[in-house]
Design a protein around this motif. Structure first.
Motif, PDB file in Angstrom:
ATOM      1  N   GLN A 195      27.732  39.317  41.370  1.00  0.00           N
ATOM      2  CA  GLN A 195      28.806  38.862  40.490  1.00  0.00           C
ATOM      3  C   GLN A 195      28.866  37.345  40.567  1.00  0.00           C
ATOM      4  O   GLN A 195      28.642  36.744  41.623  1.00  0.00           O
ATOM      5  CB  GLN A 195      30.149  39.467  40.924  1.00  0.00           C
ATOM      6  CG  GLN A 195      31.305  39.126  39.993  1.00  0.00           C
ATOM      7  CD  GLN A 195      32.621  39.757  40.443  1.00  0.00           C
ATOM      8  OE1 GLN A 195      32.727  40.259  41.559  1.00  0.00           O
ATOM      9  NE2 GLN A 195      33.626  39.733  39.582  1.00  0.00           N
ATOM     10  N   GLU A 247      33.751  34.235  38.965  1.00  0.00           N
ATOM     11  CA  GLU A 247      34.463  35.472  38.654  1.00  0.00           C
ATOM     12  C   GLU A 247      34.996  36.136  39.923  1.00  0.00           C
ATOM     13  O   GLU A 247      36.145  36.595  39.973  1.00  0.00           O
ATOM     14  CB  GLU A 247      33.541  36.445  37.911  1.00  0.00           C
ATOM     15  CG  GLU A 247      33.252  36.062  36.476  1.00  0.00           C
ATOM     16  CD  GLU A 247      32.365  37.086  35.795  1.00  0.00           C
ATOM     17  OE1 GLU A 247      31.953  38.064  36.476  1.00  0.00           O
ATOM     18  OE2 GLU A 247      32.079  36.908  34.599  1.00  0.00           O
ATOM     19  N   PHE A 248      34.146  36.224  40.937  1.00  0.00           N
ATOM     20  CA  PHE A 248      34.570  36.831  42.196  1.00  0.00           C
ATOM     21  C   PHE A 248      35.746  36.067  42.788  1.00  0.00           C
ATOM     22  O   PHE A 248      36.717  36.650  43.278  1.00  0.00           O
ATOM     23  CB  PHE A 248      33.405  36.855  43.191  1.00  0.00           C
ATOM     24  CG  PHE A 248      33.723  37.530  44.489  1.00  0.00           C
ATOM     25  CD1 PHE A 248      33.549  38.902  44.633  1.00  0.00           C
ATOM     26  CD2 PHE A 248      34.219  36.818  45.577  1.00  0.00           C
ATOM     27  CE1 PHE A 248      33.849  39.539  45.837  1.00  0.00           C
ATOM     28  CE2 PHE A 248      34.524  37.433  46.776  1.00  0.00           C
ATOM     29  CZ  PHE A 248      34.338  38.806  46.903  1.00  0.00           C
ATOM     30  N   ARG A 271      38.049  34.481  41.294  1.00  0.00           N
ATOM     31  CA  ARG A 271      39.287  34.749  40.571  1.00  0.00           C
ATOM     32  C   ARG A 271      39.786  36.191  40.750  1.00  0.00           C
ATOM     33  O   ARG A 271      40.983  36.445  40.724  1.00  0.00           O
ATOM     34  CB  ARG A 271      39.090  34.468  39.070  1.00  0.00           C
ATOM     35  CG  ARG A 271      38.913  33.010  38.714  1.00  0.00           C
ATOM     36  CD  ARG A 271      38.989  32.806  37.210  1.00  0.00           C
ATOM     37  NE  ARG A 271      37.965  33.588  36.501  1.00  0.00           N
ATOM     38  CZ  ARG A 271      36.771  33.117  36.177  1.00  0.00           C
ATOM     39  NH1 ARG A 271      36.444  31.881  36.522  1.00  0.00           N
ATOM     40  NH2 ARG A 271      35.910  33.870  35.519  1.00  0.00           N
ATOM     41  N   GLN A 272      38.874  37.113  40.947  1.00  0.00           N
ATOM     42  CA  GLN A 272      39.233  38.530  40.859  1.00  0.00           C
ATOM     43  C   GLN A 272      39.407  39.247  42.187  1.00  0.00           C
ATOM     44  O   GLN A 272      40.115  40.249  42.260  1.00  0.00           O
ATOM     45  CB  GLN A 272      38.166  39.270  40.034  1.00  0.00           C
ATOM     46  CG  GLN A 272      38.076  38.798  38.599  1.00  0.00           C
ATOM     47  CD  GLN A 272      36.900  39.416  37.857  1.00  0.00           C
ATOM     48  OE1 GLN A 272      36.201  40.296  38.388  1.00  0.00           O
ATOM     49  NE2 GLN A 272      36.679  38.967  36.623  1.00  0.00           N
ATOM     50  N   THR A 273      38.789  38.776  43.270  1.00  0.00           N
ATOM     51  CA  THR A 273      38.809  39.547  44.511  1.00  0.00           C
ATOM     52  C   THR A 273      40.189  39.550  45.172  1.00  0.00           C
ATOM     53  O   THR A 273      40.943  38.575  45.055  1.00  0.00           O
ATOM     54  CB  THR A 273      37.760  39.007  45.500  1.00  0.00           C
ATOM     55  OG1 THR A 273      37.715  39.873  46.649  1.00  0.00           O
ATOM     56  CG2 THR A 273      38.098  37.600  45.965  1.00  0.00           C
ATOM     57  N   ASP A 274      40.490  40.664  45.866  1.00  0.00           N
ATOM     58  CA  ASP A 274      41.699  40.716  46.693  1.00  0.00           C
ATOM     59  C   ASP A 274      41.342  40.667  48.176  1.00  0.00           C
ATOM     60  O   ASP A 274      42.182  40.879  49.039  1.00  0.00           O
ATOM     61  CB  ASP A 274      42.507  41.985  46.380  1.00  0.00           C
ATOM     62  CG  ASP A 274      41.709  43.265  46.645  1.00  0.00           C
ATOM     63  OD1 ASP A 274      40.536  43.161  47.082  1.00  0.00           O
ATOM     64  OD2 ASP A 274      42.253  44.363  46.407  1.00  0.00           O
TER      65      ASP A 274
END
Length: 391
Positions: A276, A280-281, A283-286
């Motif tokens: 990925q 993007e990672f 912004r999106q990972t928790d």
């Protein structure tokens, strides 16, 4: 199609003369007479000495390059002389509509190189010996970057301190590592290849700030170490470190992209690809300590090539068949711009914006040249292994 292509398409053999008889000139001569370069024949050599070699090779010997260019014996010329003579000799040959292969660098500065291009013409093929563009590893790196699989470049870094040169290297030459004879030191001699490959693969930076060291390791007046910081138009950053005073030295080139990275280290090339995009990672990972999953692959590039012969074969192919040049002369300006910007940044103690103000740099260089003298050439006997010089 250019007129020179129409005229030379009927000929099968290009008649070549070589100006200069130093180590690299002898290598070019050997590549031609051994058949490593096809479609040409050596007709003449030009140097202050060398009549015995000319007799041995069965070719004409000239002392004056102008007589060689005017002789009618040759269609093209290889210029492999000290840098300070490049402009005058290439200009003379181009004015006589000869094809020209010029050894690197293109001139003492990019300003001089730009002036030389005025004499290029449609009847002549004008190429530069940027042989490291044919290195299989660098060619692969360019292919990968151009493919876009790394995503936008975020950072570049080349540490090239594997250019160690002992004092004797400079002592046996009167022109090397002088402002008057070479227009600089490691940046325009050894590292000009690295700078060319750097911008060829990664593009030109928009700003350069550099810190050059002059005569730090050798008894010379020019630079033998540099650390330079780059900024690119897309916000990426870069670093270049070079030296001729470090042993054993390092040769590591890293290109970091949003979707992966490419690493060249001591001859091994490694490609890392993120599943990925990093952005993007991010912004999106928790996962507070998470990282994108990555696949790593060592690219085994085992091809061995004769880089100088490849460039020469391409040059001959361009003369006979109109082939696209791997390294047209105008491509030599970019690496000189980078080298010149690093020196100017050091002298002015500030970042330099690219495109370079070539005239402003030339004015500063002219002052250095005015206070520079060629050294007294040593008559020491030296061991020469040209293969050891290519790193």
């Amino acid at each position: 199609m250019h007129e020179f292509m129409q005229e030379t398409s009927k000929q099968n053999t290009v008649r070549i003369g070589v100006i200069g008889l130093g180590n690299i000139a002898k290598q070019h001569i050997n590549n031609i007479v051994s058949g490593a370069v096809q479609g040409c024949e050596l007709r003449a050599i030009c140097s202050r000495s060398g009549s015995e070699l000319a007799t041995e090779l069965g070719v004409q010997h000239f002392v004056d390059y102008r007589e060689l260019c005017d002789s009618g014996l040759i269609d093209g010329v290889i210029i492999a002389t000290p840098t300070m003579a490049h402009f005058e000799m290439a200009k003379y040959a181009l004015e006589r509509k000869l094809h020209v292969m010029l050894e690197k660098p293109m001139g003492l500065s990019s300003y001089e190189g730009q002036a030389l291009l005025q004499y290029a013409n449609e009847k002549s093929v004008f190429a530069l010996m940027l042989n490291q563009r044919t290195d299989p590893t660098f060619s692969k790196m360019k292919q990968i970057v151009d493919s876009g699989i790394l995503g936008p470049i975020q950072r570049t870094h080349w540490t090239m301190t594997n250019w160690f040169r002992p004092e004797i290297y400079f002592q046996v030459s009167d022109w090397r590592a002088t402002w008057k004879g070479e227009g600089g030191g490691m940046l325009v001699n050894q590292c000009i290849h690295n700078l060319d490959v750097f911008q060829w693969i990664c593009g030109m930076p928009s700003h350069i700030q550099a810190f050059c060291e002059f005569g730090k390791y050798h008894q010379i007046e020019v630079e033998d170490e540099v650390t330079a910081y780059f900024r690119y138009a897309n916000g990426a950053t870069g670093l270049f470190v070079g030296s001729t005073g470090e042993a054993p030295g390092v040769n590591r080139f890293d290109i970091i992209g949003d979707q992966g990275s490419l690493h060249f280290d001591a001859g091994q090339l490694t490609l890392k690809r993120n599943q990925q995009s990093t952005a993007e990672f991010n912004r999106q990972t928790d996962n507070m300590f998470g990282m994108p999953e990555c696949q790593s692959e060592v690219l085994n590039i085992t091809d061995k090539v004769n880089q100088h012969a490849l460039i020469m074969n391409n040059f001959i192919d361009a003369i006979i068949n109109g082939a696209e040049l791997i390294a047209p002369a105008e491509h030599g300006l970019a690496s000189l711009d980078m080298a010149n910007a690093m020196l100017l940044s050091t002298w002015q103690q500030k970042p330099i914006t690219l495109p370079l103000d070539r005239q402003a740099y030339q004015q500063t260089l002219d002052d250095k040249i005015a206070h520079s003298v060629l050294r007294q050439k040593s008559d020491k006997q030296v061991k020469v292994d040209m293969a050891a010089s290519y790193r």
